[in-house]
Scaffold this active site. Structure first.
Site, short mmCIF file in Angstrom:
data_model
loop_
_atom_site.label_atom_id
_atom_site.label_comp_id
_atom_site.label_asym_id
_atom_site.label_seq_id
_atom_site.Cartn_x
_atom_site.Cartn_y
_atom_site.Cartn_z
NE ARG A 27 14.59 40.44 36.19
CZ ARG A 27 14.85 41.02 35.03
NH1 ARG A 27 14.24 40.64 33.94
NH2 ARG A 27 15.70 42.01 34.98
NE ARG A 31 8.39 40.97 31.74
CZ ARG A 31 9.29 41.61 31.01
NH1 ARG A 31 8.92 42.62 30.26
NH2 ARG A 31 10.53 41.24 31.00
NE ARG A 40 4.86 45.43 34.59
CZ ARG A 40 4.74 46.19 33.50
NH1 ARG A 40 3.73 47.03 33.41
NH2 ARG A 40 5.61 46.11 32.54
CG ASP A 77 15.48 46.56 38.40
OD1 ASP A 77 14.98 45.59 37.79
OD2 ASP A 77 16.44 47.21 37.95
CE1 TYR A 154 20.54 48.27 31.86
CE2 TYR A 154 22.13 47.40 33.45
CZ TYR A 154 21.18 47.19 32.46
OH TYR A 154 20.89 45.92 32.04
O1 CP3 Z 1 14.82 37.79 40.62
C1 CP3 Z 1 13.79 38.30 41.10
O2 CP3 Z 1 12.65 37.78 41.00
C2 CP3 Z 1 13.94 39.57 41.92
C3 CP3 Z 1 13.69 40.80 41.24
C4 CP3 Z 1 14.65 41.31 40.19
C5 CP3 Z 1 14.21 42.07 39.07
N1 CP3 Z 1 15.30 42.53 38.41
C6 CP3 Z 1 12.80 42.32 38.74
C7 CP3 Z 1 12.46 42.83 37.41
C8 CP3 Z 1 16.05 41.27 40.13
C9 CP3 Z 1 17.03 40.55 41.05
C10 CP3 Z 1 16.44 42.06 39.01
C11 CP3 Z 1 17.84 42.28 38.63
C12 CP3 Z 1 18.15 43.09 37.45
N2 CP3 Z 1 17.48 44.16 36.96
C13 CP3 Z 1 19.32 42.91 36.68
C14 CP3 Z 1 20.40 41.90 36.94
C15 CP3 Z 1 20.02 40.53 36.54
C16 CP3 Z 1 19.75 40.38 35.08
O3 CP3 Z 1 18.58 40.11 34.74
O4 CP3 Z 1 20.69 40.49 34.29
C17 CP3 Z 1 19.29 43.86 35.65
C18 CP3 Z 1 20.33 44.05 34.55
C19 CP3 Z 1 18.13 44.67 35.85
C20 CP3 Z 1 17.70 45.85 35.07
C21 CP3 Z 1 16.41 45.62 34.41
N3 CP3 Z 1 15.19 45.53 35.08
C22 CP3 Z 1 16.16 45.45 33.03
C23 CP3 Z 1 17.23 45.48 31.94
C24 CP3 Z 1 14.78 45.26 32.88
C25 CP3 Z 1 14.01 45.19 31.58
C26 CP3 Z 1 14.16 43.87 30.95
C27 CP3 Z 1 12.90 43.09 31.07
O5 CP3 Z 1 12.97 41.90 31.45
O6 CP3 Z 1 11.86 43.65 30.75
C28 CP3 Z 1 14.21 45.27 34.18
C29 CP3 Z 1 12.76 45.08 34.50
C30 CP3 Z 1 12.42 44.06 35.52
N4 CP3 Z 1 13.11 43.80 36.66
C31 CP3 Z 1 11.25 43.24 35.49
C32 CP3 Z 1 11.27 42.48 36.67
C33 CP3 Z 1 10.21 41.52 37.16
C34 CP3 Z 1 10.18 43.25 34.40
C35 CP3 Z 1 9.21 44.30 34.79
C36 CP3 Z 1 7.93 44.29 34.03
O7 CP3 Z 1 7.94 44.57 32.81
O8 CP3 Z 1 6.88 44.03 34.66
#
Ligand code: CP3
Length: 351
Positions: A27, A31, A40, A77, A154
């Site tokens: 990640r 944020r 964003r 994602d 999911y």
């Molecule tokens: O790592 C990176 O920088 C690459 C991008 C990336 C994101 N998500 C961006 C993201 C990667 C590799 C993921 C993987 C991901 N997404 C996983 C597996 C890894 C983990 O974290 O367990 C999962 C389960 C998801 C599903 C997902 N996406 C969830 C549950 C959420 C909401 C939780 C949260 O942090 O708000 C997201 C949103 C998400 N994916 C954000 C980002 C930057 C936040 C988006 C925002 O609110 O601007």
């Protein structure tokens, strides 16, 4: 994609000698970066960012410009595949992802389409091609997908879950349907990753965030088995592309994970590094595993925690430094600099 100038990440994944431990952060484009929050706020929701290649490219580059990182990871994602399958994804503030449609029957699984990544996930390929130009081969680019099991949680739960009763219910009530869903997702995942590689990523990673909620036998049957199929398909088509498997809480099955033919295993902070090294350290590269919460600590504590991890790898066992899970949104970027400097300084001292 061209061979990157900084290839210590790719070398470590292939268990080749490196000048210092490579590092990237799960990640890393997120944020906790004010630059990300600005983009964003200007362009709307997270999905729009993922689906607009120019923005996905720009965001992928933010942490590379700001920090001393050895790899970029595509901004996207793991839920883009079920979104493309027509489940209707949205992200609700404070709650996370939600699907409009959920999967709960054999008929639901049978109705899922076969994706063509060139069209259904065209924005991913376009973002990778833009990055090929913009990254100018400075650092490698990581492509990724969720593990079939994690993505299925999911699709069946419809959202992030705590108990996972719906998918576990399906597992015990109708395992044939769950296996059909996992097979379907495995095919889509393989095709999506092959398309990412064809577009130019240098390595791929499978995120198995929820494999660890299963008992050992069920993990092997419902999660590991399908990840192994993905690794085999990638290796058959692209033997030189490194594959990283990350099963959160997956420390129980390290030998089996290594036996999939993957190049590296991602470890969360609960994994014991001595045990992991003794079990698979001569077979694969290990990636991880600092608790992301360490970054809330004092600068001195961050440095000492980094050193504690690096001390495990002075014998030459292949290692990529990372956090044990994604970086939280409220971490100070300066604390990331402290962590990265500690990694670089450690090696300067050693050399
Ligand atoms: O790592 C990176 O920088 C690459 C991008 C990336 C994101 N998500 C961006 C993201 C990667 C590799 C993921 C993987 C991901 N997404 C996983 C597996 C890894 C983990 O974290 O367990 C999962 C389960 C998801 C599903 C997902 N996406 C969830 C549950 C959420 C909401 C939780 C949260 O942090 O708000 C997201 C949103 C998400 N994916 C954000 C980002 C930057 C936040 C988006 C925002 O609110 O601007």
């Amino acid at each position: 994609m061209n061979k990157p100038l900084n290839d210590r990440f790719l070398r470590a994944l292939q268990c080749q000698p490196v000048d210092r431990t490579p590092v990237w952060i799960m990640r890393q484009a997120g944020r906790y970066m004010p630059e990300y929050r600005d983009i964003r706020a200007k362009h709307g929701d997270f999905l729009t960012l993922c689906k607009t290649p120019e923005l996905a490219c720009e965001i992928t580059l933010l942490p590379i410009k700001r920090f001393k990182l050895d790899a970029a990871i595509l901004f996207s994602d793991i839920l883009m595949i079920p979104d493309a399958l027509g489940l209707g994804l949205k992200f609700v503030a404070e709650e996370g992802p939600k699907f409009h449609k959920v999967i709960n029957s054999a008929a639901d699984v049978a109705a899922l389409p076969e994706l063509d990544p060139e069209t259904d996930l065209a924005y991913v390929g376009k973002a990778i091609k833009l990055l090929q130009h913009e990254l100018a081969a400075k650092v490698p680019l990581i492509g990724f997908a969720g593990s079939p099991w994690t993505v299925a949680t999911y699709m069946v739960e419809g959202q992030t879950s705590k108990q996972f009763n719906k998918i576990k219910g399906l597992m015990y009530a109708d395992s044939t349907t769950l296996h059909k869903l996992l097979s379907h997702l495995t095919r889509q995942t393989i095709n999506a990753l092959l398309a990412q590689i064809a577009a130019g990523v240098h390595a791929v990673m499978l995120f198995d965030t929820w494999g660890g909620i299963l008992s050992e036998d069920l993990y092997k049957e419902f999660s590991l088995h399908y990840m192994a199929r993905v690794v085999a398909a990638i290796k058959a088509a692209y033997p030189q592309i490194p594959v990283i498997l990350f099963s959160k809480n997956g420390g129980k099955c390290l030998l089996e994970l290594a036996a999939t033919g993957c190049n590296a295993i991602g470890l969360d902070w609960t994994a014991n590094l001595s045990t992991a090294k003794a079990t698979v350290g001569n077979k694969v590269c290990l990636q991880g595993n600092m608790d992301p919460a360490v970054l809330y600590g004092s600068p001195e504590r961050i440095v000492s925690e980094v050193q504690k991890i690096l001390a495990h790898f002075t014998d030459g066992v292949a290692h990529v430094f990372n956090l044990g899970h994604g970086i939280p949104p409220d971490i100070k970027p300066e604390h990331v600099d402290i962590m990265l400097d500690a990694i670089i300084d450690y090696h300067t001292v050693k050399l």
